[in-house]
Design an enzyme around this catalytic site. Sequence first.
Site, PDB file in Angstrom:
ATOM      1  N   GLU A 148     -33.789  -5.374 -26.714  1.00 55.77           N
ATOM      2  CA  GLU A 148     -33.488  -5.245 -28.145  1.00 55.77           C
ATOM      3  C   GLU A 148     -33.905  -6.491 -28.936  1.00 55.77           C
ATOM      4  O   GLU A 148     -33.083  -7.138 -29.564  1.00 55.77           O
ATOM      5  CB  GLU A 148     -31.987  -5.000 -28.338  1.00 55.77           C
ATOM      6  CG  GLU A 148     -31.522  -3.652 -27.844  1.00 55.77           C
ATOM      7  CD  GLU A 148     -31.852  -2.501 -28.792  1.00 55.77           C
ATOM      8  OE1 GLU A 148     -32.576  -2.732 -29.773  1.00 55.77           O
ATOM      9  OE2 GLU A 148     -31.380  -1.382 -28.524  1.00 55.77           O
ATOM     10  N   GLU A 170     -31.502   2.588 -20.170  1.00 55.55           N
ATOM     11  CA  GLU A 170     -30.059   2.719 -20.401  1.00 55.55           C
ATOM     12  C   GLU A 170     -29.783   4.181 -20.723  1.00 55.55           C
ATOM     13  O   GLU A 170     -30.489   4.786 -21.513  1.00 55.55           O
ATOM     14  CB  GLU A 170     -29.591   1.856 -21.584  1.00 55.55           C
ATOM     15  CG  GLU A 170     -29.733   0.372 -21.341  1.00 55.55           C
ATOM     16  CD  GLU A 170     -29.344  -0.499 -22.548  1.00 55.55           C
ATOM     17  OE1 GLU A 170     -28.608  -0.032 -23.430  1.00 55.55           O
ATOM     18  OE2 GLU A 170     -29.807  -1.653 -22.584  1.00 55.55           O
TER      19      GLU A 170
HETATM   20  C1  IPT Z   1     -27.874  -0.958 -26.285  1.00 48.78           C
HETATM   21  C2  IPT Z   1     -28.003  -2.351 -25.744  1.00 48.78           C
HETATM   22  O1  IPT Z   1     -29.253  -2.555 -25.163  1.00 48.78           O
HETATM   23  C3  IPT Z   1     -26.961  -2.715 -24.764  1.00 48.78           C
HETATM   24  O2  IPT Z   1     -26.959  -4.103 -24.613  1.00 48.78           O
HETATM   25  C4  IPT Z   1     -25.623  -2.228 -25.179  1.00 48.78           C
HETATM   26  O3  IPT Z   1     -25.281  -2.818 -26.390  1.00 48.78           O
HETATM   27  C5  IPT Z   1     -25.706  -0.762 -25.365  1.00 48.78           C
HETATM   28  O4  IPT Z   1     -26.616  -0.438 -26.341  1.00 48.78           O
HETATM   29  C6  IPT Z   1     -24.413  -0.144 -25.795  1.00 48.78           C
HETATM   30  O5  IPT Z   1     -23.314  -0.576 -25.088  1.00 48.78           O
HETATM   31  S1  IPT Z   1     -28.458  -0.994 -27.928  1.00 48.78           S
HETATM   32  C7  IPT Z   1     -27.821   0.404 -28.767  1.00 48.78           C
HETATM   33  C8  IPT Z   1     -27.773   0.129 -30.232  1.00 48.78           C
HETATM   34  C9  IPT Z   1     -28.671   1.595 -28.519  1.00 48.78           C
END
Ligand code: IPT
Length: 952
Positions: free
Chosen positions: A413, A483
Amino acid sequence: MSIRTATDYIEDVAPGSGVLPPRAWYASSDAASLSLNGRWRFRLSATADAEDDSFAEPGFDAGNWAEVPVPGHWVLQGHGSPVYTNVHYPFPVDPPRVPTENPTGDHLRVFDLPEDWPPDDAAVLRFDGVESCARVWLNGTDLGEFKGSRLPHEFAVGHLLRPAGNVLAVRVHQWSAGSYLEDQDQWWLPGIFRDVTLLHRPAGGVLDFFVHASYDHVRGEGTLKVDSDVEGRVTVPALGVDVSTGEPVTVPVEPWTAETPTLYDGVLATEGERVPLRIGFRTVALEDGLIKVNGKPLLLKGVNRHEWHPEKGRALDSETMREDVLLMKRHNINAVRTSHYPPHPAFLGLCDELGLWVVDECDLETHGFVEQAWRDNPVDDDRWTPALLDRAARMVERDKNHPSVILWSLGNEAGTGRGLTAMAEWIHGRDTSRLVHYEGDINCRDTDVYSRMYAYHGEVERIGRRLDGGDHKRRELPFFLCEYGHAMGNGPGGIADYQRLFETHDRLQGGFIWEWIDHGIRDERYGFAYGGDFGEELHDGNFVCDGLLFPDRTPSPGLVEYQKVIEPVRFESDGADGTVRVRNMYDFVDLSALAFEWSCQVDGETLESGPLSVPVLAPGESAVVKLPQPPPDARGGETQWTVRALLAADTAWGAQGHTVAWGQFRVWARPAVRVAPSAAPVPGDGRITLGPASFDARTGALRTIGGVDVTGLHLDVWRAPTDNDMGAEWQSDVRYGQLWRELGLHRMRHRLDAVEAGDDALTVRTRVAPAAREMGLATVYRWTSDGTRLNLTVSVAPRGNWTVPLPRLGIRLGLPGSVNRVRWFGGGPGEAYPDTTSASLLGRWDSTVDELQTPYVRPQENGARADVRWAEIGGLRIEGDPEFWFSARRWTNEQLDAAAHLTDLTPGDTVWVNLDHGQHGIGSQSCGPGPLPRYFLWAAPAEFSFVFSETG
Ligand code: IPT
């Protein structure tokens, strides 16, 4: 006129000064080393320049300072407090400037050299991790300063060492220019949080080296070449290898994979030093649009792992790191993304040893710039590029000798920009044996794999079918979800549906659940604390608790579900034909490490069991195996097969008998539940009796069943919204958890329309609806009895305009608070919801009301057991027709809803039992998609029954 002050380095975009170039991280066999971990003197100042640097001078008296253990974070050691933000910088964004209020910890440690420390030689002082900026002095000499919190930094110190009374002074600033590059979603935790070590560097010793160990899967040979800054010899006794550094040698070997983590012990010997090598031969390649290792495409069954310990923060001890890897292996996980920074190097050693594919991610995130449409983003500003390259090099050089690392990730990010391109170019140039990942590079300009986070099932399917468009390069690339499955609170739901997609489309090479562990901080007031609990003026609440493990590393139901979904052996059968198909889902190994067994249950009780003989199946192969005849006396009862794959012998990560995979298949269905209505309602004395039960004559409310007092039985639709029900504010689709509350489903009113005592039934008619709304549920309770058992049939008909699904649909009833033991026949042992039922094992279970609770750090709906045929609690037996969702707790759903921490939940004098006909799905909307439509609980006409009787 501006004056350069002694603290200007803090806001300098440069990575540091005085630091040695990055190199491989290793433990020497013979060079001396001295750990400087332990108790240090500590002084906290509110600003960076509150104190001068005289504390670094030998002879300074720090006798009245506090003491803190190193490694550690001072905010978890009684000095100041932690701050949690997700995307926001907790300070004004004006890069590279930081606030005047800049907590600064002066650390002081006096040490003697061991008696056998070689005199007058070179030595380096290594810091494995300091957040976020440190300035270092040894014996009064200023060594320099550095940033890059989760990366190692070394100084040459040999010339400064004395046999005794060395004074090491480290000034650590919480905020620095580096903080702009470290906006990961986690607690801000300053301190010297990884090891500090003094390393003797003998003359002619090893400096830096790069182990290149590839594997030719066609020939079954490995090629080893160790490049070393200092020439020497490389020996690998088990392979008969004895070559010079820089000289390649090819020999037959067993390859390294996450499934077969074969490591060969070797030695790199230079004139002055011997360094142990642990060599794993494998070749990572991008081939046919797929990530392949040793010629085979991978299916990544991964998790995102932050370093976390509920008391120590990111200062992990080696037992905790090992526990993480063991827990991953035991839950069928085969990959880890080191979100969002390189972990303690020992963790990678464990991944080599026990077998996990690693995406090693650089310590880089600038997410907060999204608030200003990425203007001034450091990754697109050449002034910051040296710092970015420094971070990339410190990661790659430190970790390059780990066979487990198969991809480098530029960070997380951080938007897009030239700095990222520069990092990718540098990494590609330095290490051609691995691939480069960065999710933010949407068209894969700089990267080798297409990666997304939280993409919806539909989109993932389109990507799998290569219908996602994108530019030409991207269309040729493999895909994974870096993720997905946001494990915040109850959930994630829908991961089985993702897995099905991964297994259907070659291009989809799996994903990494977000995330491994809740970052809750152990706290007397709250049990586990989350954002806001330390009075932060800006915070993101319990978004920091979104892991598959609770903060104390107890597996959550989400992990148990994931373990089942990603099983490496699949069983398929329709049960009735007496066969089962066994499928090997591993990428590399056959099934010879596993033993198989079958068992047969009738009404949940195991009657027979035995070994199942399964042929040795190669990866991807399957075979049909015959099951024995079910026992003859099984007829009449609900009958099922359970088959299991177990570890046949102890392994490095699991004991013999550990269940790796299982399947269940029904042979004969459950007999119907029948109560012939023969008893008539008998009015008298303000009561109506019907069979074993008595009711309030005016309200029709159930009062007793035999000797058991029952209170408050009525229709129930409310559940304490889960984090996934509530959804994240940036999710664009409807967030039903919000809507439910807006509509008032948490404050339904029950209007009594009629109590009718008929010939063979007592009928109570009601309308259940919230104030201010026109929609409601016409609800009829029809009670009948055969004299000993009591049957309740609930009919629900929606009235008005229902635009939302229901949270749940069922009845609740209260039993005396003394009740604790619970037995049931149904899904267990843990909770399940419509889209998290994979791990729900049908059987007989025995538990207690207290143990039924799942301790989500922020309390919310939990603990439902799926497919329950019958449950026994508080002297009552409750049979469902059809099967139902069962939960019981010492507080109401409303009290559960109101609680912010586990410590807010206090048992009352009633145990509330929920018997649910339906539950709405869970989904993953706390960051991602809500439940798929098929898991919705739409308001629709429904009828369901329960039979109550007293247990013996
Ligand atoms: C995404 C991040 O990469 C991760 O660090 C964590 O924040 C996660 O979301 C949520 O827990 S960013 C999100 C705005 C898609």
